[in-house]
Structures are given as structure tokens and as C-alpha cells.
Design an enzyme around this catalytic site. Structure first.
Site, PDB file in Angstrom:
ATOM      1  N   GLU A   1       0.815  -1.218   0.000  1.00 47.08           N
ATOM      2  CA  GLU A   1       0.000   0.000   0.000  1.00 47.08           C
ATOM      3  C   GLU A   1       0.847   1.265   0.000  1.00 47.08           C
ATOM      4  O   GLU A   1       0.510   2.255  -0.666  1.00 47.08           O
ATOM      5  CB  GLU A   1      -0.971   0.005   1.179  1.00 47.08           C
ATOM      6  CG  GLU A   1      -2.134  -0.970   1.038  1.00 47.08           C
ATOM      7  CD  GLU A   1      -1.764  -2.414   1.351  1.00 47.08           C
ATOM      8  OE1 GLU A   1      -0.626  -2.655   1.826  1.00 47.08           O
ATOM      9  OE2 GLU A   1      -2.606  -3.304   1.124  1.00 47.08           O
TER      10      GLU A   1
ATOM     11  N   HIS B   1     -11.602  -5.548   7.921  1.00 45.79           N
ATOM     12  CA  HIS B   1     -12.353  -5.346   6.678  1.00 45.79           C
ATOM     13  C   HIS B   1     -13.612  -4.511   6.889  1.00 45.79           C
ATOM     14  O   HIS B   1     -14.474  -4.482   6.024  1.00 45.79           O
ATOM     15  CB  HIS B   1     -12.766  -6.691   6.067  1.00 45.79           C
ATOM     16  CG  HIS B   1     -11.646  -7.473   5.472  1.00 45.79           C
ATOM     17  ND1 HIS B   1     -10.631  -8.016   6.223  1.00 45.79           N
ATOM     18  CD2 HIS B   1     -11.372  -7.811   4.181  1.00 45.79           C
ATOM     19  CE1 HIS B   1      -9.795  -8.665   5.426  1.00 45.79           C
ATOM     20  NE2 HIS B   1     -10.220  -8.549   4.176  1.00 45.79           N
TER      21      HIS B   1
END
Lengths: 325, 396
Positions: free
Chosen positions: A61, A130
Site C-alpha cells: 500500500e 475489513h
């Protein structure tokens, strides 16, 4: 020209339009290419625009955001995807120390038109990391703009505007609303990106929310109406900047405000709204500004998320309390 | 001030020649001793003797005496500027200074290997590279004086702002290089970083991205042996240049105090980038002669005899010896340079002392490109607050 489509499809259409309109627009992220993203938001884009513009990146990321900064310095307009909310943190350093500050530290010479898409929030029964709502962690940082659409039409237009913005925009997508359909008019005149919108008029209490909680607030307003209470629902749409003028106008009318978000209440965006609305509307308020949100605990396992997330009843409970003053 | 360019523009070379072949034998790991000179590319010995190197000689074979004097001049003036900045910090004119003392050859050699259209992503210590790019030295001092956070237009000289967060800029360089490749442009990108930064995840990620996308970027690591107080042993078990092998591109260790070798090796690496052969890691083996910054005290963590040993490898002294031995420079040249050097010091000193504090409202400038309501509101509040003092003063 309006067409009914799911929120995810609306973002897909918006990205497609941007890729068509400007050869400098790039889409990049993990699995955004062949797979079309884990939520299929980028479905078909690589097939139509090629691997050079819809880029499957390594699983890193910080690397995604850091190279997007470099591409923006070269004149590109990258739209990067962080696959899930809880995975943005490896990129947090690049976002906070580099992306947010480079325009200022270059004395305005450098612009970084980077959009960071983050599917966020809970309600889909996912595993750990999540389901989070980290928007306040970004709203605290000058140099970033933070938006979150609540419906397909806004998703379409706000993405267009985010890509056109010369500032970095963190685009929080309410993943549990990805499949909700509404009318999208691609010919319409877009509503200003950072302006809140009254989505239901009312007189007794203002409910302010953004992203996934707008629908919950609208449902709460319907339920409250059956009890004879008139709730106004304000879709804030943008967390930074935040449209305090619209909030103020609504609160001066209703004299009561409840802010609803999935993110933890403690130091959440509701805290900032409560403080500023108290300053602006002190003599109009009949009750303190109340907040409904997540608890000061890690996002719980999926079987507990219904208890953790603000739902209809918790919103109505706050309405009861704010009216009891 | 104009900076004399000593970097000869080279034509593109056809791909596939020996030096440009990925997987060159210099990258094969034979677990050399840490810090050993076995794999070190060197063209000038510490005594200033030119040694032949079949692989890299061709990158400097056409170099003229004038260009050699130019490299010398660059190093001397950079060192003089650096010394002036250190003095200015001691005099309270700068809040901090990060000295490049000892690293002049690594920076001038690599900096002079660049073409104008190449793009540089520096750390906060690349004063010599900035010099090569034509960035006015006084512009570098704004951030150290505290009047701005980077006072030059990065696109003016293709020299990005100094980056203080260690290693972050290697990703920007890689992304920029990905853009260069997309544009089909005939230029390269160079990312500077140090031995400490080699431990950062961002550096590893930049290696990964550069390799996967075959980005035209040179990773130029100045291994100056110390990350503040931590020696290279605290960052790595293998020589840093060998890291490249695991990412699938060549790495080479060059004598970082040898300006000719740094020039040659960087030219080779840039040529690979321009020829579409992807990234290269160059480890310039050098030494930070001074403190990490003016806030640091190296006597707490390293012995002075180490510094003394490195003094014998001084980058400026060895080129001077070579220039004298080859009659490429005479005493007149050195005397003239000495005068130029003092003039530079004076100019920098005067410029810094004359540097005004920024306007108070600069706090609110350029926070956003397209504006932000909160910034406007706070600027107005600040203005009202400031004006309230003016009222008091005015009401006397």
C-alpha cells in the site's frame, strides 16, 4: 438520461468516463485489473483501457500511494484503490507526511491530484480489518480532502469531481451500499462536491450522517414519523471540508442535532461537529449535540457487528434522549 | 550564478552491450567481507593514481582536463558552501544543518552524470547534487533557517524538494520513472538515499515497483557508514549493493570518494535506464566526516581514528593529486578557485542574514490547491486576532 444503477456500478461508470476524457487519468491498485477489484468496482476497465492505464500493482500500500505521488508529479492523475479500510495504514505515512503536505511545502509549485478510494465500514459480515471507518484519522490532516457518497448518483458525480480536484482526495466508499441502486443522471448539473444536502426535511431533530449511515438515518426518520416526530436528515457528503453552514441552517430550524457515524464516537467527526455547532448555535440549541457511533473497542467479530454498528434503534434512542431535554 | 556543466551529453548506445546486461557478474553474490574493497569500482586511488577499469573506463575516457577541473571546482565549492552553512548554524542563523562533508565525490560524480531532463529525488543532504542541478545554494537554506519547508520550484531544475522522512522519496522517484516510461520519454530518474534508509519498507517497495515495471530509475545509495549513531552493521548483514540481486536488477558498489568512478558508474546506470533496461542500485561507499547534523555529537558513538583513516581517502585531495600529477591544473587554478570559494561563502552568508522571516499569513498559504473552507475561516480568525493587537497599539 437517468439510469438506475448500483453504487459500485456508478463508480465504475465514473472511472470509465474519466479514463475516456483524460489520458492522464490512471487507475491503480491490488487486483483492479483482470479481476476488476474485489468488489468489481473497476470491472472491465483494464480490458478497455489497457494495462498501462489500469494497473495491477504489487501488494504494497505504501508503494501504491508513494508511486502515485511520483506519477502525479509527472503530470498524471492517479486514482488508487486501497482494497479495504483496515489496509490503508501501511500507506498512512505516505498520505500524511508526503501527499498531504507537498503542495504547501513546494509553496504551491507542486499539485498532487491523487484520489485514494477506500471501501469502508461494516455490515457485510467480514473478517477482521475489513469493516473499519478511519475517516477521522485523515480528516485531522491538513492538505487532504475527505468525501463519502451515500448513493449511486453522488458516487458517480463525486468521483468525477474528486478526479478533477487538484488536491488529494480520500474517497470513502460505503461498501455495504455498493449494491444499492438509485437513479444516476450522467447529464445532470453536479451538486458541489463539499456541500451537504438535506435528503429529508423535518422540524424536530436534525440527523447528520454521511456514507453508509445516511440510509439508516432516513429509515429512522420514517420510523419516527409514525410516532409523530419530524426528523430532518442531512447527508454531509464531505468530512473535510465539512459544510457547517448547512448544519447550522438545519440546527437553527430544528434546535436539536444527532450525529451518526460508524466510526468510534471518541474523537470521531461527531465530536468536531458537536463542538463547532455548539459554538455556532449555542442560543438555538435546546439540547446538547448527541453522537451515535462505534464504541471505543476494536471492531468486533462479525457476529457482534450488529450490536456495534449504529442501527435504527440506537438512532431513535438518541432522538428520544435529545428530545427529552 | 551559472554552474559550469562538466557532464558531457552522450548519445544513446545500442542495447545489449556488455555493461548494460542485466545479471552482470558484478551482482553475483560471493558473500564478500563486509566493507571489503573486493567489489569496489575505483578509477582513482586515494593517492590520486588513475587505475584502469575495463568495464567503466569508457564512461570517462573522453573526459577533458577542463571537465576534470570542473569536477574539482564543484567539490571545492560544495564543501565551502557546506562549511559556511555549518558556521551559520553555529552563529544562530540556521536552526539546523545536515553537512555533506566527505560525500562530495559521490554527489558531484553522480550529479554530473545527469542530463538536464533527468529528474532528481534527494534526501535532505544532497547539497552537491543541488549544486550540479543549478539550484541556488541559498535556496537550500530556507528550510534550515525555518522560513519555509522547501524553497525552490522542483520543476525549475528537475530537482525535487528535500525529503526528510527517510526513504519516502524513493517511491516518488519510482512513480515518476513509471510516468517517464509511460510517456516514452528519453530521460531517467535518480533517487538518493542512505544506508539507514535501506532498512525502510518504502525503499524495499520502491525496489519492487521499479523492478516489476522496469522503471528507468537509478537508486543511488550513499552508504556513509552511519545512520546518526548506528553503524551499517545495524542495518544489514550483506553489502547493500547486493540487495539489488534479490529484486532482479544489478547492483554495484563504487568508491564513493572517487568522483571519476561515481561519474562513470552513474552514467552506466543512467544509460541502462534510458535504454529500457530498468533500475540499477548504486552503492557509493563513502563516509560522513562530520556529525549527522549540527545537533549531533559523534564522539558519543564512534572513534576519531575511524574519521582519521577516512581523511586519507578524501575525495578532493585525491583529485587534486591527480590534477597536479597530470599537469591538468596549475597553482593559478587553485588560487583562483580559492578566491571564488571565499566569494561564495560570503555571498551565502550575506544572503542568509538578509533572508526575511515569512509573512504570518504564510501559515495558511497553499494548504490546498483548490481551497478549503476551514482554512479560510481560520485565516480570517487569525487576521481578526492579529488586528486586535493593532487596535491596542493604535489606541495608545
Amino acid at each position: 438520461m437517468a439510469e438506475k444503477m448500483a453504487l459500485a456500478k456508478a463508480i465504475n461508470e465514473s472511472l470509465r468516463k474519466a479514463l475516456e476524457a483524460d489520458p492522464k487519468v490512471l487507475v491503480m491498485g491490488e487486483d483492479v485489473g483482470k479481476l476488476g477489484g474485489v468488489f468489481r468496482v473497476t470491472d472491465g476497465l483494464q480490458k478497455d483501457f489497457g494495462e498501462d492505464r489500469v494497473i495491477d500493482t504489487p501488494l504494497a500500500e505504501s508503494g501504491i500511494v508513494g508511486t502515485a505521488i511520483g506519477l502525479a508529479l509527472r503530470g498524471y492523475r492517479p486514482v488508487v484503490e486501497i482494497q479495504f479500510d483496515g489496509f490503508v495504514f501501511p500507506a498512512y505515512d505516505q498520505i500524511v507526511t508526503q501527499l498531504a503536505k507537498m503542495h504547501a511545502r513546494s509553496l504551491g509549485k507542486v499539485k498532487l491530484p491523487v484520489v485514494i478510494r477506500i471501501p469502508y465500514g461494516g455490515g457485510i459480515g467480514a473478517v477482521e480489518h475489513h469493516s473499519e471507518s478511519p475517516e477521522a484519522l485523515f480528516a485531522h490532516v491538513a492538505g487532504l480532502k475527505i468525501v463519502s457518497p451515500s448513493n449511486a448518483s453522488d458516487a458517480y458525480w463525486m468521483m468525477q469531481q474528486a478526479i478533477q480536484s487538484d488536491d488529494p482526495v480520500i474517497f470513502f466508499e460505503p461498501k455495504r451500499r455498493y449494491w444499492d441502486k438509485s437513479e444516476v443522471d450522467a447529464e445532470a448539473i453536479p451538486y458541489p462536491l463539499h456541500k451537504a444536502r438535506v435528503v429529508r426535511e423535518g422540524t424536530d431533530v436534525t440527523l447528520a450522517a454521511y456514507g453508509p449511515m445516511v440510509k439508516v438515518c432516513q429509515e429512522a426518520a420514517v420510523a419516527a414519523q409514525e410516532e409523530g416526530r419530524s426528523l430532518e436528515v442531512l447527508d454531509l457528503r464531505s468530512v473535510s471540508p465539512l459544510d457547517f453552514d448547512s448544519l447550522q441552517a438545519s440546527v437553527e430550524k430544528t434546535r436539536r442535532l444527532v450525529v451518526v457515524h460508524e466510526a468510534p464516537v471518541f474523537f470521531g467527526s461527531g465530536a468536531e461537529i458537536a463542538a463547532r455547532i455548539t459554538e455556532r448555535c449555542f442560543y438555538h440549541l435546546e439540547a446538547p449535540v448527541l453522537r451515535v457511533g462505534g464504541y471505543h473497542a476494536p471492531y468486533p467479530p462479525a457476529r457482534l457487528e450488529e450490536e456495534y454498528l449504529p442501527g435504527l434503534d440506537r438512532v431513535l434512542d438518541a432522538v428520544d434522549r435529545v428530545l427529552a431535554y | 550564478m551559472t554552474v559550469e556543466s562538466t557532464a558531457a551529453r552522450k548519445p544513446r548506445r545500442s542495447a545489449g552491450s556488455k555493461a548494460g546486461t542485466t545479471g552482470s557478474k558484478r551482482t553475483t553474490s560471493t558473500t564478500p567481507k563486509k566493507g571489503s574493497d573486493t567489489d569496489l569500482v575505483q578509477l582513482l586511488t586515494p593517492e590520486g593514481e588513475r587505475v584502469a577499469n575495463p568495464e567503466y573506463d569508457r564512461y570517462v575516457e573522453g573526459i577533458t582536463p577542463e571537465q576534470l577541473r570542473g569536477l574539482y571546482r564543484d567539490m571545492v565549492l560544495t564543501r565551502r558552501f557546506d562549511a559556511e552553512a555549518t558556521s551559520l548554524q553555529r552563529q544562530g542563523e540556521l536552526g539546523l544543518w545536515a553537512s555533506l562533508l566527505g560525500q562530495e565525490a559521490a554527489q558531484i560524480g553522480s550529479g554530473r552524470a545527469l542530463n538536464d531532463e533527468d529528474y532528481v529525488f534527494p534526501t535532505y543532504r544532497e547539497h552537491g547534487v543541488a549544486w550540479c542541478r543549478g539550484v541556488d545554494p541559498t535556496n537550500l537554506l530556507g528550510m534550515f533557517r525555518g522560513v519555509n519547508n522547501g524553497g525552490w520550484d522542483p520543476n525549475g531544475n528537475n530537482f525535487h524538494l528535500y525529503t526528510i522522512v527517510i526513504g519516502s522519496q524513493t517511491l516518488h522517484a519510482t512513480g515518476y520513472a513509471m510516468g517517464v516510461a509511460k510517456d516514452g520519454a528519453d530521460s531517467a530518474v535518480i533517487a538518493y538515499f542512505g544506508d539507514g534508509a535501506s532498512s525502510q519498507g518504502d525503499v524495499a517497495e520502491s525496489f519492487t515497483f521499479a523492478a516489476v515495471y522496469n522503471a528507468p530509475v537509478v537508486f543511488f545509495c550513499q552508504n556513509n557508514q552511519w545512520a546518526i549513531s548506528e553503524p551499517t552493521e545495524k542495518q544489514t548483514r550483506v553489502p547493500l549493493y547486493q540487495r539489488a540481486q534479490g529484486f532482479g536488477f544489478p547492483g554495484v558498489r563504487v568508491d564513493g570518494n572517487d568522483v571519476l568512478a561515481c561519474l562513470a558508474v552513474t552514467k552506466w546506470a543512467l544509460e541502462r535506464a534510458r535504454n529500457g533496461e530498468g533500475p540499477t542500485l548504486v552503492e557509493a561507499f563513502t563516509y560522513r566526516m562530520g556529525a549527522h547534523t549540527t545537533s549531533d555529537d559523534p564522539t558519543r558513538y564512534r572513534h576519531d581514528d575511524e574519521r582519521v583513516a577516512w581523511e586519507a581517502k578524501d575525495p578532493i585531495a585525491r583529485l587534486r593529486a591527480y590534477l597536479l600529477a597530470t599537469d591538468h591544473a596549475d597553482e593559478g587554478f587553485f588560487a583562483e578557485l580559492e578566491a571564488e570559494s571565499e566569494a561564495l561563502g560570503r555571498r551565502v552568508r550575506e544572503a542568509v542574514r538578509a533572508m526575511p522571516d515569512p509573512d504570518h499569513f504564510a501559515i495558511f498559504e497553499n494548504v490546498y490547491a483548490d481551497g478549503h473552507g476551514l482554512v479560510d475561516e481560520e485565516r480570517a480568525g487569525f487576521a481578526a486576532y492579529q488586528a486586535s493587537f493593532a487596535d491596542v497599539e493604535g489606541g495608545n
